[in-house]
Each structure stands twice: as C-alpha cells, then as structure tokens.
Scaffold this active site. Structure first.
Site, PDB file in Angstrom:
ATOM      1  N   GLY A 117       0.818  -1.199   0.000  1.00  0.00           N
ATOM      2  CA  GLY A 117       0.000   0.000   0.000  1.00  0.00           C
ATOM      3  C   GLY A 117       0.852   1.249   0.000  1.00  0.00           C
ATOM      4  O   GLY A 117       1.975   1.237  -0.483  1.00  0.00           O
ATOM      5  N   SER A 118       0.307   2.291   0.605  1.00  0.00           N
ATOM      6  CA  SER A 118       0.988   3.589   0.536  1.00  0.00           C
ATOM      7  C   SER A 118       2.163   3.654   1.503  1.00  0.00           C
ATOM      8  O   SER A 118       2.244   2.901   2.472  1.00  0.00           O
ATOM      9  CB  SER A 118       0.002   4.702   0.878  1.00  0.00           C
ATOM     10  OG  SER A 118      -0.292   4.677   2.268  1.00  0.00           O
ATOM     11  N   ARG A 119       3.046   4.598   1.220  1.00  0.00           N
ATOM     12  CA  ARG A 119       4.202   4.817   2.082  1.00  0.00           C
ATOM     13  C   ARG A 119       3.762   5.236   3.483  1.00  0.00           C
ATOM     14  O   ARG A 119       4.285   4.735   4.482  1.00  0.00           O
ATOM     15  CB  ARG A 119       5.074   5.898   1.452  1.00  0.00           C
ATOM     16  CG  ARG A 119       6.328   6.218   2.224  1.00  0.00           C
ATOM     17  CD  ARG A 119       7.204   7.142   1.401  1.00  0.00           C
ATOM     18  NE  ARG A 119       8.448   7.454   2.066  1.00  0.00           N
ATOM     19  CZ  ARG A 119       9.461   8.052   1.471  1.00  0.00           C
ATOM     20  NH1 ARG A 119       9.376   8.394   0.203  1.00  0.00           N
ATOM     21  NH2 ARG A 119      10.578   8.318   2.128  1.00  0.00           N
ATOM     22  N   GLU A 140       5.382  -3.257   1.193  1.00  0.00           N
ATOM     23  CA  GLU A 140       5.766  -2.874  -0.168  1.00  0.00           C
ATOM     24  C   GLU A 140       5.001  -1.592  -0.425  1.00  0.00           C
ATOM     25  O   GLU A 140       3.777  -1.580  -0.408  1.00  0.00           O
ATOM     26  CB  GLU A 140       5.384  -4.013  -1.109  1.00  0.00           C
ATOM     27  CG  GLU A 140       6.046  -3.942  -2.439  1.00  0.00           C
ATOM     28  CD  GLU A 140       5.039  -3.580  -3.477  1.00  0.00           C
ATOM     29  OE1 GLU A 140       4.853  -2.358  -3.672  1.00  0.00           O
ATOM     30  OE2 GLU A 140       4.446  -4.483  -4.075  1.00  0.00           O
ATOM     31  N   CYS A 199       2.559  -0.897  -8.722  1.00  0.00           N
ATOM     32  CA  CYS A 199       3.744  -0.477  -7.959  1.00  0.00           C
ATOM     33  C   CYS A 199       4.934  -0.284  -8.879  1.00  0.00           C
ATOM     34  O   CYS A 199       5.877   0.407  -8.540  1.00  0.00           O
ATOM     35  CB  CYS A 199       4.113  -1.538  -6.930  1.00  0.00           C
ATOM     36  SG  CYS A 199       2.742  -2.456  -6.274  1.00  0.00           S
ATOM     37  N   GLU A 219       5.974   9.804  -5.493  1.00  0.00           N
ATOM     38  CA  GLU A 219       5.143   8.990  -6.365  1.00  0.00           C
ATOM     39  C   GLU A 219       3.777   9.655  -6.567  1.00  0.00           C
ATOM     40  O   GLU A 219       3.152  10.107  -5.606  1.00  0.00           O
ATOM     41  CB  GLU A 219       4.953   7.608  -5.734  1.00  0.00           C
ATOM     42  CG  GLU A 219       4.106   6.660  -6.575  1.00  0.00           C
ATOM     43  CD  GLU A 219       3.894   5.305  -5.893  1.00  0.00           C
ATOM     44  OE1 GLU A 219       4.098   5.206  -4.669  1.00  0.00           O
ATOM     45  OE2 GLU A 219       3.514   4.353  -6.601  1.00  0.00           O
TER      46      GLU A 219
END
Lengths: 542, 542
Positions: A246-248, A270, A307, A405
C-alpha cells in the site's frame, strides 16, 4: 455446491465461524459510478480480533508441523475453491475495482498460480534449509557436538489486502500464500475498497481449511472501514510478522507500531516507487519512438495503478529525446481513459497531476487535454487521464517534491545535460522496486558505469523492458531498498517470498526420535540437506 | 616485521591512515587491578567518522564485486596478520580483560577459525543463491522474460566490539568477518574496555587490506570512550546495517536510532538471555549430581560472562531437585573466584546478586560465602563469586524482575509443582539464545510436550548439554527471538551469519556481457545455480 455458497453476507470470518461485525458499517462502492454496493459490512471489534488471534495462536504449533505435502495440497485446494466461485467473483470484483474482466481473469490465474508455486516450493523442500554438522567425538581439544538446523515458521502473520491487486495481493494473495506455505496461520485485514471480493475469497480459504481437516485458526478475515483493527492487529502480541502492500504513509505507520511493541516484529511493507526508466543515447536514437509507445502502454496499463509503474524517465536532452517526448505524448493522447480503483485514489491522482502542472519548472507534455478528453470519451467521474511532464535535471535535483510517487498514469521526464548528470540524478533517488535501462550494444560501456548504482537502488534491474508485469517465478525480486519496501532483504513475489516468514532453529545432540522429520537420520522427507556445509541431494551421487 | 609494528599508539584507523583522535582521551584499564594502561586513546570526532564512512562508501562498489577467491584470501590474510602479532596480543588482552591466557589463545583460534569458515563459504559460493528462470519466448498468452537473481552486499556495515569476546566478537570477530565476506566495507566502533587489543587487531586488518591491494575504505576503526560516535555511526546514511553484541539497553537504543533514520536499516543486536535449563524428572533422578557439576562448570566458565550462560534452571520440586541443589551449591563453593571484564560489569553483577539476595521469595543457595571466600582466595577487587538462588514457580511467575539477566556467574532455580507448571514457566519467558533439556529415554514423552514451546523461545535447543560453547559451523544458530536478539531470522555465529549482510537483486533480460559473473551463461565461477527452482551443481549430473 449451491449458488448460495457464493453469496456475500457482509461478515468477518473468525476461524470456522462467520459473524456480523458490530463495530460500524460500511459498503463496497462501484468504482465506475461511486454508488454503494450491497450488502453492508459490519466492522470487526477488538474482541473479534482477539478471537482471531487466539485461534491463530492455538493452531500454530499443529499447523506448522503439518507435512510439506499436506500444506501443498491445502494451497492447491484454496486455488480450486477460488476457481469454483466462477464468474460471481469476477463480476463482483469488476464492480468494486473498475478493473476490466480480462485483467481480473488474468489476476485470478496469477493468484492460483502463486498458490501452485508455493505448493511446488513445499514439495521440493529446499526452503527448509536442513543442515547437519555431525558430531566429532574424537576432535581435539574438544569433541564436536551434533548440530542440526532447520527453518521453522515464525508464528501467526497479519496480512493487509492491497487496493490495486484485489486478488493477487489481497485475501489469498502472495503474502497469504507464502505465509501459509511457511506454516504460519494468517489473519487478513481486508481492504475496504473490495469487501465483497474479499469475503468471497475468504470463504474459499475457509472451505479449504475445513476440507483439508486443518485447525480452524489457520485463517481468519476481518473487515473494518477504518484503521483501528489494522493497527490493533499489528500490535497484538500473538502476531509475529506483517505483510502489507500500500501507501508509504500507511506502511511507515505499521512499521512504527511493530517497532514499538514489547517484542518488535518484522513488517514486510511494499510501499512506494517511481521506477526510473533510463534511455541511453544509442537506444534513444535507434528506436526512441518504439520505446515511447512501449512506455505509454506500460504507463497506462491498469490505469497506472501498479507499484512498478514507470513514473520517471531519464535521458540526455537533445533531438532524440524531443522526438521521444512527442511520440510518447501522442501515444498517451490516444490512450483511453480508465476508471481508477476508488474515488479517493482518483482524487489523489488528480491532485498529484495538478501539483506537477502548477510547478514552475515542470513542463506539461500530455496533461493539458485532461478536461476535453473526459468529455470526448464520455468517461466516468473517476477516470484517470494519463499525464506526462518534463523537467531539467537541475530542477529535479533541487526539488524533492518531484521525486514523490503520483499513483496513477503520470510520469516525469528528466532532461539531463549529459550522462554524468544522469548518473547524479540516479544517485539522488530513493530505493525503488525496479529500474529499467534501454540500451543498444554501443551503450554497453555507459551502462557499465551506472549499473552498480542501479543495483543499489532497486530490487530488479531490467534491460530493454519496463517493470510492469511481475513474473511469478523463482528468480523474481519484487522488493528493494526503502521506501520501495520496508525490508530490502526480501521479496514479496516469487519463491523466495516464503523466507519472510521463517526463522532458523538449531538442534544440538538430540535423540533421533525427538528430532523433527527434516533432521532425522533416515531423512524420511528425502530433503536435500547440507552436511558440513555441502548440499547433498538424496538422488545425487554426492 | 619489526617489533614496533605491533606497538599500540592509541590511534583510530581511518582507511589506510592512523590518527590521534582529539575528541577526549581515555585509557584501557587493567581488569585485575583497576589501574590505567598506557597509552592514552584519543576519541574520534564527527569528522573522523564522516571520513571513515566516506571511504567505506567509496570502496563499496569495487569491493563488493571482488572475486569470491579474492575475498576468501583477504579473510585468510587477516587471520595470518592476527597470528603474526603473537604473544603481544594475548598479553595486552589478558591485562585489559582479566581473562586467562588459555581462554584467549582459544578465542584467537576461534577468531581465525571464523575467518576461515567464511573463506570456505565464499569459495563454495552457495550463499550467492544464483537463480535463473530462462526466457520462454513461445509461452502463451505472454512470453516469459529471462530472469536471474543473485545476492549482493547491502553496503557499508557498522560493527560494535563486544566486551566479553575481545577477539571473537570484536574488531575482527564474527560480525566483521561475515560482513567482509558478504562484500561490505566495515567501520568498527571499538569497545572501550579493550582498546589496545582493538588497535592491534585493527592494524592487522589494515595490513591485510594493503597486502591484498583492496581499497583502503574497506576497513576503519574508531575509538570513543562514550556513546556519541556509536550513535552517529548508526545514524550515518552511508551505513546500511549494524552488527552489535552487548546489553539489552544499548541494543534497543541502536534499534531506535536505526528505525528513526530517513532510510531505516537492519540492526543485528545480540543482547540478553538467561538460557533456561530444563531438568526432566528421570534425568534428575538418574544423574542429578553429574548434571549439577556440569551446570556449575558452565555457570562459572569465563566468570559467567557468556551470552549463553545458564541463568535459569527449571525442574519439578522434590528430593531429586533438592539433591541437585546441594550438589550444585557444593560445586560452586569449590569454584575459584574469577576477575570480571570491567569494574563496571563487576559492580552490575554484585548489584544483581544483591537484588536477588534481598528478594523475599528468593532463597540463596550459594551466595552467602561471597565475602569469606574473597578473603580466603586472596581474590582481586573485581572478582565475581558464583551465586545460586531458588524460588517457587509461583514466585517466578508473579515477579518479572526474576526474569532479568544478571550478567555473570549467577543462576536461579525455579521449583515447579509439576510438569504443567514447568511448561507455564517456559511459556512466560521471553526469547532466548538457547534452551537446554536434560532427559532420559523415559522423559521423551514429557519432552515432546514442551519441545514446540522450546522451538518458539530459542534459536538453539540442546539435549543433555549446556549452551556455553558455541560451535562455529554451518548448522549453528546463535540467535533467537527478542530480546535474545533484535532479529530472530538470523544468526551471528556460523555460516548463515553472512546472510545478514545480503539482499537479492533480480536481472531481467540483460545482455550476457553486462550480467555479473555469477549469472552469465558460461557460469565462469562454476556456482551451483537454481534453474527454474531446481539447484544444479556443475559437477552433478542433473
């Protein structure tokens, strides 16, 4: 099996039970229209979570010592149960994600393929890393003990479903498959963007657990429209590892919770990547337009929601790059708008594109038609229009915001003055899942110079390709240095993904009958074992 | 080599240079007398640290791609250079640590043995985990790409010298040897308890770097009497992993620094363990007194200053346990007092013993003679007297303080009412490096019940032995769940220790001449490689 087997009840699955959660209510959303989908899902409570974790803990010692063959059959059974849902799964998933049928049928095949891969990994057994250093009673000055090593499962694992892979990285996705293969019970927190899909797949796993006669705690599935259950799951002392895509921001939040526990645990998150694509001069000259079309196709695949989406292009400025930019812009202008996974992802994408459009030193190459296009194509309200930008290397190096991103079909071309500057730009970026280089034989020397930097930045380096399309095999690394993932030593796709959920244990001087089968003298599992450091296959002469 | 080659200058080693640190001054201390040893050592500054890290970073890409044979020779050369120091090393180390000659000669052999083990690991090359999934251009619906995987070094590594292994877990110890083997430059923060030993060994590595023609940044050694340089080293963005052996507080502090970095990095901290010893009833009845003598010998070995020291004994109460207690107490009363490593460790040990002595529900079995003994043996001011305590399982379960490690020759016997209660005590303890079980054939069934718990608690489980004496081999796990270590997936001793400093990288569709040697078609290194998941040895028919 009756049709009702595949109905969606809006329930969490706690071991063998199904229950209506009473901690808030939410519904799935039709990604194309934004309309709510029936039924309502009840959020799991803290006590639901505690029960799922208690069942997982209770199942662990038994489940981890099931035979390799038993776990392989279990994984295959999960795949069969998923297939048996048939079109009901694809249709619900299309509604919830806006992804087209062909993509989801492919993703379903990928999901069952992953389960089969780990079944093969189990049957082969090398992942056990069985080792024997035999005793040497005569050794001087001290006799040597008998020492044997094997990998065992770490314990119950928490898995978070991903929005962008509703099948292959969600309830029965790669994290679940590899954790179950390792011998770990799994508690899944479903992604609230595709709850119906999640319940259908969760029930398939639940049926497989029953069919294989395994303890019910091997699998549970929890729903929650917010973040409380996910946070509590990572904090629960019975959970020993976490898989997340998912998101950072969300990944880093989970890392913090895991590190703050009394017993810290590994988080395999990830998270974020812009996947630089390097166009070396001779490749750009020889086939810039072809690469531009390939690039545009990769950028827009799945509405850019991968991704491994190519969010950054690096090349030396000049005529050939200008031609590439024109060709890429043209190819993107021809691309059809596509529905994004959720209204929120769409809003974030639009905001990211807007932010880049307004940045002074950034040139818009293919974003200007966004509004016209939407009318022209009669697209839906949550469709994404591809966007392509360009900036100088100087501007890129000076502005950290250009490295963030933008999740979706947006990319930034960085125009470098020469290869040295291109190398400096590569040096400046954070960890990545992939880096691609397009090159001709005349570019090899230049490539040799930057290759060490590429290896340090990414988990996968590609020649003349693009990172989208992650092959599920034994040599895949879907990972990379932070912030691509939280743990560069691992991969979340491919055979080595099982290693994330293992730890080694050494057995000293044990009587044979108390040793695990993997380490007994007679080698009943016929594993390849390392004796004094040298791998010996049962069917090989040495 | 002249005698002056082995003199101690009190200098940090930054690459090929030696420098007088100007950030404070400290001296080594004679462990027996507490007197200062010449010369004075200057503490490294932040700029010394920055220079060491810059050199390590500059050396990394070249060093990590040296051949397997070149690195193997380098490790062996380090061992030869250490041996060439001769008795000067042993004598300085005896003075700084209070450890006896025979122990330190053995530890030196262990240190060179570790270097040789990793040389063998390199020459074999299996640690590279070379994998090839060949392209399948005809595959439907999509062609399969060519995918190859290898492990590469993570980057420059920070290593912290340990007080209790001045040779085998310090400057050229297991962390340094395995990191150098992996291809990582190393920056060592010397332990201030044995600076002269550290400088002598550091200069041996420095000479080996030069002799092997390696870039100077492969190794640096920094001194600091405080904690600032160690903290800054872990925080430096060029450092990509940390190896540490020491206290729980210090290890946890390093974990926090590493997790708070912009790019978090792995910390391999080996910290705290009480290494439970389980005496099952039939073993206790059959040979309780023999086990008691073995236990007393293990407890007092090296003044109890081993990570694997048996700090906890679990047994069912009764006559046989009482006989064990008497025999162990008698054996400990006969044991000679031994000098501890540092005055501070001695003070902490005395405080820990004192705390247990004053705990209401704890019975002292062998600590009362402490004062008399010291007079009788004419021991030094920093000698440790062994201490043995006993408590009921109820008391142990109720008081978390009884589970804390007392570093030194102290142990606590927990008297359990039955095997169920013994199992509950085992369940209550934190992660351990080792757990030992003493058993007879008639105990096997009881052992089968607790074995799953043992596997979950420790990195190494032993039958009829004690954890002291950590064999350096391929099947050793010197690790275990937190707080034994910070990362239960790894070992700090044995062949698998190299894995801590590796990460996998995947190469997609690369021209053969740009691939690393490990993955080229011709397999010039003759590595065993995994093709479509199946390991193929060059010298094996399949």
């Amino acid at each position: 099996m009756s049709e009702s087997t595949f109905s969606i009840a809006g329930q969490s699955l706690i071991g063998a039970a199904s229950m209506n959660g009473e901690n808030g209510v939410f519904k799935g959303v039709n990604a194309r229209t934004g309309e709510a989908l029936e039924p309502a899902f009840g959020g799991a409570s803290a006590s639901d979570l505690a029960r799922a974790c208690a069942l997982a803990e209770a199942a662990f010692d038994l489940y981890r010592e099931t035979s390799l063959e038993a776990r392989a059959v279990f994984l295959e059974t999960i795949g069969q149960q998923i297939e048996s849902i048939g079109d009901a799964l694809i249709e619900r998933c299309m509604a919830e994600t806006g992804l087209p049928r062909a993509r989801l049928e492919g993703e379903r095949a990928r999901t069952t393929g992953q389960l089969k891969l780990f079944a093969a990994v189990l049957r082969q057994g090398d992942y056990v890393d069985a080792r024997i250093d035999p005793a040497q009673p005569e050794r001087k000055p001290m006799p040597r003990v008998d020492l044997r090593l094997r990998n065992i499962a770490v314990g119950p694992v928490a898995v978070f479903g991903a929005s962008n892979f509703p099948l292959a990285f969600s309830v029965a996705g790669g994290d679940t498959a590899s954790a179950l293969a390792a011998g770990c019970p799994v508690v899944v927190k479903a992604h609230s963007a595709h709850p119906g899909t999640s319940e259908l797949v969760g029930r398939a796993i639940q049926r497989a657990v029953a069919q294989c006669g395994l303890p019910e705690g091997v699998f549970s599935l929890l729903f929650d429209s917010g973040i409380d259950i996910g946070r509590a799951l990572v904090a629960d002392p019975r959970i020993k590892a976490v898989g997340f895509t998912g998101s950072r921001a969300a990944g880093v939040a989970l890392m913090k919770i895991a590190n703050a526990r009394k017993e810290p645990i590994p988080v395999y998150a990830e998270m974020s990547a812009i996947n630089p694509v390097v166009l070396l001069p001779h490749a750009l000259a020889a086939r810039g337009e072809l690469i531009a079309r390939q690039f545009a196709a990769a950028l827009t695949l799945g509405a850019g929601q991968f991704c491994t989406n190519p969010g950054l292009v690096l090349a030396v400025e000049g005529e050939t790059l200008r031609a590439f930019e024109l060709a890429a812009g043209a190819a993107l202008a021809d691309a059809a708008a596509q529905t994004m996974l959720t209204p929120r992802i769409h809003a974030n994408y639009c905001a990211g594109v807007e932010r880049l459009s307004r940045t002074a030193q950034v040139e818009s190459l293919a974003a200007s038609e966004q509004d016209n296009k939407q009318d022209k194509m009669q697209g839906g309200p949550f469709d994404a229009q591809p966007a392509l930008f360009a900036a100088s290397a100087q501007a890129f190096l000076a502005d950290e915001a250009l490295r963030a991103e933008v999740f979706g079909p947006a990319s930034l071309i960085v125009r470098c003055s020469d290869l040295n500057e291109l190398h400096a730009v590569l040096d400046s970026i954070e960890g990545q899942l992939t880096v691609s280089v397009h090159l001709e034989p005349a570019d090899h020397e230049a490539c040799r110079t930057i290759l060490p930097t590429l290896e340090r930045k990414a988990g996968r380096v590609l020649a003349n390709g693009l990172g989208t399309g992650v092959e599920v095999g034994y040599a895949m690394v879907h990972g990379g240095p932070f912030p691509a993932t939280s743990d560069a030593r691992t991969t979340s796709v491919g055979g080595r993904a099982i290693e994330r959920f293992l730890r080694p244990v050494s057995y000293q001087d044990w009587p044979d009958d108390l040793l695990p089968a993997a380490l007994r003298g007679a080698n009943p599992q016929r594993l390849a074992r390392r004796v004094n450091g040298v791998l010996r296959r049962e069917d090989c002469g040495h």
